[in-house]
Design an enzyme around this catalytic site. Sequence first.
Site, mmCIF file in Angstrom:
data_model
loop_
_atom_site.group_PDB
_atom_site.id
_atom_site.type_symbol
_atom_site.label_atom_id
_atom_site.label_comp_id
_atom_site.label_asym_id
_atom_site.label_seq_id
_atom_site.Cartn_x
_atom_site.Cartn_y
_atom_site.Cartn_z
ATOM 1 C CE LYS A 225 1.044 -7.323 6.153
ATOM 2 N NZ LYS A 225 0.596 -6.740 4.879
ATOM 3 N NE ARG B 288 -1.611 3.760 3.909
ATOM 4 C CZ ARG B 288 -2.144 3.379 2.751
ATOM 5 N NH1 ARG B 288 -3.176 4.042 2.235
ATOM 6 N NH2 ARG B 288 -1.660 2.352 2.094
HETATM 7 N N1 BES Z 1 3.890 -3.514 5.252
HETATM 8 C C1 BES Z 1 2.851 -3.556 4.295
HETATM 9 C C2 BES Z 1 3.328 -3.311 2.880
HETATM 10 C C3 BES Z 1 4.235 -4.335 2.283
HETATM 11 C C4 BES Z 1 3.787 -5.627 2.051
HETATM 12 C C5 BES Z 1 5.489 -3.965 1.882
HETATM 13 C C6 BES Z 1 4.623 -6.529 1.458
HETATM 14 C C7 BES Z 1 6.310 -4.877 1.286
HETATM 15 C C8 BES Z 1 5.881 -6.161 1.075
HETATM 16 C C9 BES Z 1 1.806 -2.473 4.596
HETATM 17 O O1 BES Z 1 1.630 -2.175 5.928
HETATM 18 C C10 BES Z 1 0.501 -2.987 4.045
HETATM 19 O O2 BES Z 1 0.061 -4.005 4.471
HETATM 20 N N2 BES Z 1 -0.062 -2.247 3.092
HETATM 21 C C11 BES Z 1 -1.265 -2.636 2.448
HETATM 22 C C12 BES Z 1 -2.146 -1.422 2.347
HETATM 23 C C13 BES Z 1 -3.558 -1.731 1.954
HETATM 24 C C14 BES Z 1 -4.252 -2.463 3.082
HETATM 25 C C15 BES Z 1 -4.262 -0.440 1.644
HETATM 26 C C16 BES Z 1 -0.937 -3.172 1.072
HETATM 27 O O3 BES Z 1 -0.011 -2.652 0.438
HETATM 28 O O4 BES Z 1 -1.585 -4.109 0.638
HETATM 29 ZN ZN ZN Z 2 0.244 -3.431 6.926
#
Ligand code: BES
Ligand code: ZN
Length: 465
Positions: free
Chosen positions: A244, A318
């Site tokens: 990230k 997931r």
């Molecule tokens: N934990 C994050 C989702 C999240 C980010 C929730 C910020 C609340 C605030 C999750 O693990 C994630 O990074 N999801 C990605 C998925 C994508 C890579 C398909 C997302 O939502 O961008």
């Molecule tokens: Zn994530």
Amino acid sequence: MPASATSGPACFVPAAAPALPLYLLDATRFPAWRDAQSPRVRAWVEAHGFKGDALSVLVLPGDDGAPAAAVAGIGDPLDPASLGHLPTLLPALSFRLAADSPLAMPPDRALIGWGLGAYRFARYLKTTRPTAKLAVDGDAEAEALAVLAASCHARDLINTPTEHLGPDELEAEVQTLAMTHGADFRCVRGPELLAQNFPAIHAVGRASHRAPRLIALTHGDASLPHLVIVGKGVCFDTGGLDVKPADGMRNMKKDMGGAAHAIALARLVLERALPVRLTLLVPAVENALGPDAYRPGEVIATRAGLSVEIDNTDAEGRVILCDALTFAAEQKPALLMDFATLTGAARIALGPDLPALFCNRDELAAAYLDAGTAQRDPLWRMPLWRPYLSYLKSGIADLANAGASRMAGCVTAALYLERFVPDAQDWTHVDVYSWNDADRPGKPAGGEAQGLRAAWAFLKRRFAH
Ligand code: BES
Ligand code: ZN
Ligand code: ZN
């Protein structure tokens, strides 16, 4: 060390304690109230420009100049947050809701709102300012006190930085809960996850020096309806090798927000003795960077026997949840509920305050939403729109954990989970932000329980005698 509730009784006094009357009203009821006051009080109210607007408050002096009462403007009297401003805006004295208040607020809603407004995450603070106190009848309001304690518990867990709330500490939390209520406790850790066929949880968590695990609590007679609650316990989400950016990583201590909600809800089920057999499942990992990190392009096994191509290591929630959901569904519970900080896309769609509800039964979804409306703890339903499952196609595995398209990201995430839930299984999935970005009355910046009161009311309606 388990995180401890940092608010609670300190903002309450017993019903019999001396306390100043607190009048609640709104702008409509204000003129009649003002006109019934003495000329002295009327002049004071006028001088302060108090008109009963929502979120305003005024302390009224007695003849000796000392505070004698307070009057507060509130919005919806059924919304606990309506008086969330009072504990910190009023002087640190004791107040009771005046019996002849122009606006009546149910005592349970008032107690919850007061407690949520007084909450402060104080674990690392040397000093905190005392709040105003509300006189409450603890015996009559045991249920509201339990709901408040569960909400503050969830906030504490979310607010605690990962160094002090990793998979070990999350395990200790669930173990403490199990011990308190005489529940069975089990935890499958590290390589044992592979031996016991939880390969996806292992894959996501294997890079961290803190072992990944599946934490399980079970309580209640096998003859009772079985409720399984699952929570995403990613204690920190770096994104893994698809790392990230700094902005997106900053708050990722909260990526166990789903686990916090699941633990808080399980705590309510146990404390309030809901007649169910309860299983709480928390897959707990750190999505870490390291030489052993799972990689983009890797194909991993799952407990369900489906192969998953890792398109993006940041879609890790997931991946751990699918093994937990498979394990849950093997037990054919009456209801399977999960909570997860699963996608940023849910926030793009609904903003930070409305958790997204996904459900494979219309009647269940309607009951859940109704409970949220009644509790003033709303959720919004989102569709399990099957055609979008095509976004998760893989050329070399049964499915991928993400795809090139970022469209409807919270829907595709939910559809991924649905692949692991049998059609016959009643299931709810809540994608929850678990966070307040800024201070608002009753909603302090930081970790937040969202949809918890809704979930609890929904469960009571479904399972209570
Ligand atoms: N934990 C994050 C989702 C999240 C980010 C929730 C910020 C609340 C605030 C999750 O693990 C994630 O990074 N999801 C990605 C998925 C994508 C890579 C398909 C997302 O939502 O961008
Ligand atoms: Zn994530
Ligand atoms: Zn995550």
